[in-house]
Design a protein around this motif. Structure first.
Motif, PDB file in Angstrom:
ATOM      1  N   PRO A   1     -41.227  37.316   9.176  1.00 46.27           N
ATOM      2  CA  PRO A   1     -41.548  38.297  10.256  1.00 46.27           C
ATOM      3  C   PRO A   1     -43.202  38.935  10.184  1.00 46.27           C
ATOM      4  O   PRO A   1     -43.340  38.917   8.915  1.00 46.27           O
ATOM      5  CB  PRO A   1     -40.592  39.230   9.953  1.00 46.27           C
ATOM      6  CG  PRO A   1     -40.142  38.587   8.443  1.00 46.27           C
ATOM      7  CD  PRO A   1     -40.183  37.181   8.756  1.00 46.27           C
ATOM      8  N   SER A   2     -43.545  39.642  11.308  1.00 46.36           N
ATOM      9  CA  SER A   2     -44.680  40.752  10.782  1.00 46.36           C
ATOM     10  C   SER A   2     -44.183  41.866   9.438  1.00 46.36           C
ATOM     11  O   SER A   2     -43.217  42.309   9.617  1.00 46.36           O
ATOM     12  CB  SER A   2     -44.916  41.716  12.287  1.00 46.36           C
ATOM     13  OG  SER A   2     -43.417  42.207  12.861  1.00 46.36           O
ATOM     14  N   GLY A   3     -45.617  41.700   9.177  1.00 49.02           N
ATOM     15  CA  GLY A   3     -45.401  42.699   7.480  1.00 49.02           C
ATOM     16  C   GLY A   3     -45.225  42.125   6.173  1.00 49.02           C
ATOM     17  O   GLY A   3     -45.218  42.156   5.845  1.00 49.02           O
ATOM     18  N   SER A   4     -44.781  40.357   6.196  1.00 45.34           N
ATOM     19  CA  SER A   4     -45.099  39.784   5.465  1.00 45.34           C
ATOM     20  C   SER A   4     -46.049  39.630   4.967  1.00 45.34           C
ATOM     21  O   SER A   4     -45.744  38.767   3.280  1.00 45.34           O
ATOM     22  CB  SER A   4     -43.721  38.734   6.868  1.00 45.34           C
ATOM     23  OG  SER A   4     -44.718  37.664   7.319  1.00 45.34           O
ATOM     24  N   GLY A   5     -47.103  39.272   5.663  1.00 39.85           N
ATOM     25  CA  GLY A   5     -48.041  39.227   3.902  1.00 39.85           C
ATOM     26  C   GLY A   5     -48.675  38.115   4.781  1.00 39.85           C
ATOM     27  O   GLY A   5     -49.559  37.345   4.265  1.00 39.85           O
ATOM     28  N   LYS A   6     -48.197  37.208   5.505  1.00 41.58           N
ATOM     29  CA  LYS A   6     -48.874  35.942   5.871  1.00 41.58           C
ATOM     30  C   LYS A   6     -50.183  35.708   6.591  1.00 41.58           C
ATOM     31  O   LYS A   6     -51.122  35.503   5.924  1.00 41.58           O
ATOM     32  CB  LYS A   6     -48.057  35.244   6.917  1.00 41.58           C
ATOM     33  CG  LYS A   6     -47.654  35.835   8.202  1.00 41.58           C
ATOM     34  CD  LYS A   6     -46.780  35.459   9.099  1.00 41.58           C
ATOM     35  CE  LYS A   6     -46.206  36.022  10.437  1.00 41.58           C
ATOM     36  NZ  LYS A   6     -46.173  37.510  10.637  1.00 41.58           N
ATOM     37  N   SER A   7     -50.599  37.303   6.785  1.00 41.24           N
ATOM     38  CA  SER A   7     -52.055  37.257   7.779  1.00 41.24           C
ATOM     39  C   SER A   7     -52.931  36.906   7.000  1.00 41.24           C
ATOM     40  O   SER A   7     -53.931  36.755   6.537  1.00 41.24           O
ATOM     41  CB  SER A   7     -52.355  38.157   8.828  1.00 41.24           C
ATOM     42  OG  SER A   7     -51.749  37.673  10.476  1.00 41.24           O
ATOM     43  N   THR A   8     -52.572  38.457   5.533  1.00 40.90           N
ATOM     44  CA  THR A   8     -53.267  38.570   4.398  1.00 40.90           C
ATOM     45  C   THR A   8     -53.553  37.837   3.812  1.00 40.90           C
ATOM     46  O   THR A   8     -54.568  37.152   3.310  1.00 40.90           O
ATOM     47  CB  THR A   8     -52.620  39.973   4.144  1.00 40.90           C
ATOM     48  OG1 THR A   8     -52.167  40.952   5.014  1.00 40.90           O
ATOM     49  CG2 THR A   8     -52.955  40.848   2.813  1.00 40.90           C
ATOM     50  N   PHE A   9     -52.235  36.717   3.997  1.00 37.74           N
ATOM     51  CA  PHE A   9     -52.896  35.531   3.005  1.00 37.74           C
ATOM     52  C   PHE A   9     -53.716  35.004   3.469  1.00 37.74           C
ATOM     53  O   PHE A   9     -54.086  34.018   2.434  1.00 37.74           O
ATOM     54  CB  PHE A   9     -51.199  34.608   2.628  1.00 37.74           C
ATOM     55  CG  PHE A   9     -51.207  33.720   2.054  1.00 37.74           C
ATOM     56  CD1 PHE A   9     -51.688  33.181   0.653  1.00 37.74           C
ATOM     57  CD2 PHE A   9     -50.848  32.415   2.560  1.00 37.74           C
ATOM     58  CE1 PHE A   9     -50.945  31.624   0.090  1.00 37.74           C
ATOM     59  CE2 PHE A   9     -50.188  31.569   2.158  1.00 37.74           C
ATOM     60  CZ  PHE A   9     -50.814  30.995   0.523  1.00 37.74           C
ATOM     61  N   LEU A  10     -53.806  34.231   4.181  1.00 37.27           N
ATOM     62  CA  LEU A  10     -54.707  33.498   5.534  1.00 37.27           C
ATOM     63  C   LEU A  10     -56.151  34.005   5.045  1.00 37.27           C
ATOM     64  O   LEU A  10     -57.196  33.428   4.358  1.00 37.27           O
ATOM     65  CB  LEU A  10     -54.479  33.379   6.305  1.00 37.27           C
ATOM     66  CG  LEU A  10     -55.477  32.536   7.511  1.00 37.27           C
ATOM     67  CD1 LEU A  10     -54.514  30.570   7.107  1.00 37.27           C
ATOM     68  CD2 LEU A  10     -55.208  32.598   8.777  1.00 37.27           C
TER      69      LEU A  10
END
Lengths: 233, 240
Positions: B35-44
């Motif tokens: 979901p959005s805000g889960s940190g997946k973009s930040t992780f990448l």
């Protein structure tokens, strides 16, 4: 009608022809342009330097000494009248200088730098952060990305307000009469007091300023159009 | 290829990543969903240090990139990145977008770079756009160029940050096709996306991120047909 025309032509002759007075306007215009031109260049250099100082935020997000220095400079310059700055430069800081034009150039350049700094800073900040990220993610350094990507785009953003600043600067030089420099405005004033007739010299000077600024505006617009070629959709 | 150890990232009070551990192997296609805000973009984005981790380590090809002594610019040359908003250089033509980095970084001459760029553009069917500016391209075309721009650096890994999220629906397919082709060529890929079909079809591993941790990881088969955590079940029931 005939009488009115004769009166005007006498006024015109007194203001511009007698004793080759038109040469005085030209000399005055020369002083005005000389001060404005070199002050604009100095202002650009100082302003760009200050802008980069202000943008030099450290990695940990704290303000560096450069940011503080730039802020103090901008605050002091913007917080005081330019006439006063000019007089302080002329009567105090450079009181020994014989070169009045140089003093005026320095004073106006230092003044303009503070305004240009904010214009340049805004122009750089207006470039989408994604452009820097894209450059960095390809392995380009921060400086390389600045030079090849950010600054070319910032120049386009900056051009309209910089043009504005040049125009303001050019007209602002009319205050050099305060330190007894003979620019266009002062020439008009001197001729008015010699002929006891203010209308022609003052309107004449105004028209000359207007024409110069109109030419400057046209040149800036041309330049802007050329830079915008990558925007056509 | 990429190893992430106990990665934490805080934005002021917002604790986005709360201890992420993962290892990307050569040739894998890792798809990250959540979901959005889960940190997946930040992780990448941490993987090429566009975000600086608050704590933890990231190793790329045996180099600890979180070490401040590492020359990150060198590492990034081998890590392609594709953004949600394309981020093509607006002041440069498509050709120059592609050749700028290889030429300026001295990896190849300007001529070689141009030749290489034309080959790559041909691969995505955009040769005729070489002299256009980004503003003259559609979203799908921009993203294909953005992929090509990264490929021009001969990266060992490609990172994709929601590459189709900003596209009109009809343009999603053309971008996914290019990505599929890339996957078939053996490229190691980490893809953050909402495209479940792509995850199922192309992914070799699918990760589910929620609240700053990797909640579940599995092969696409198991991941979609046999989700374990209730949170993932709930998420899949909403998106599928």
């Amino acid at each position: 009608m005939h009488e009115w025309f004769q009166k005007v032509s006498v006024m015109f002759e007194a203001a511009f022809i007698t004793g080759d007075r038109w040469k005085l306007y030209l000399n005055g215009l020369g002083v005005t342009l000389e001060i404005a031109f070199f002050a604009a260049i100095l202002g650009m250099v100082i302003g760009t330097l200050l802008a980069f100082m202000k943008l030099s935020v450290r990695r940990n997000g704290k303000k560096s000494i450069l940011v503080v220095l730039a802020n103090v400079y901008i605050d002091v310059i913007r917080g005081t009248p330019s006439v006063l700055q000019l007089m302080i430069m002329w009567f105090i800081i450079m009181a020994n200088s014989k070169n009045g034009v140089l003093v005026a150039i320095l004073s106006f350049g230092i003044n303009s730098g503070a305004y240009v700094a904010e214009i340049v800073r805004a122009g750089i900040l207006a470039v989408d952060n994604g452009q820097m990220e894209a450059g960095r993610s390809l392995g380009l350094s921060k400086v390389q990305t600045m030079i090849y990507i950010i600054i070319p785009q910032a120049v386009k953003n900056v051009l309209p307000p910089i043009g504005n600043e040049f125009i303001v600067l050019l007209k602002e030089t009319a205050i050099v009469g305060y330190v007894s420099l003979t620019d266009l405005t002062r020439v008009a004033n001197q001729i008015a007091s010699r002929t006891y007739e203010a209308f022609m010299p003052l309107i004449g000077a105004a028209v000359i300023y207007f024409i110069v600024i109109k030419i400057l505006t046209i040149l800036l617009a041309k330049f802007e159009r050329r830079l915008r070629k990558s925007d056509n959709r | 290829m990429i190893t992430v150890k106990d990665l934490h990232k805080k934005f002021e009070d917002n604790h986005v990543l709360r201890g992420v551990n993962y290892h990307v192997h050569q040739g894998e296609k890792v798809v990250v969903i959540g979901p959005s805000g889960s940190g997946k973009s930040t992780f990448l984005r941490c993987m090429n240090l566009l975000e600086t981790p608050t704590s933890g380590e990231i190793w790329v090809d045996g180099v600890n990139i979180t070490d401040s002594k590492t020359d990150i610019d060198k590492v990034r040359q081998h890590l392609g990145m594709v953004f949600q908003n394309f981020n093509l250089f607006n002041n440069l033509t498509i050709m120059n977008n592609i050749t700028l980095a290889p030429a300026k970084l001295g990896l190849m001459s300007k001529e070689e770079a141009s030749e290489n760029a034309l080959k790559l553009l041909e691969r995505v069917g955009l040769t005729e756009k070489a002299d256009a500016y980004p503003s003259q391209l559609s979203g799908g075309q921009k993203q294909r160029v953005a992929i090509v721009r990264s490929l021009a650096m001969n990266p060992r890994v490609m990172l994709f940050d929601e590459p189709t999220s900003a596209l009109d629906p009809e343009m999603v397919g053309e971008v996914l096709d290019v990505m599929k082709g890339l996957a078939d060529s053996g490229m190691t890929m980490v893809v953050v996306t909402h495209e479940m079909g792509f995850a199922r079809e192309v992914g070799t591993k699918v990760l589910f991120m929620d609240e700053g941790v990797i909640m579940e990881e599995n092969t696409p088969q198991e991941f979609f047909n046999n989700p374990k955590s209730p949170r993932l079940k709930e998420f899949l029931s909403k998106v599928l």
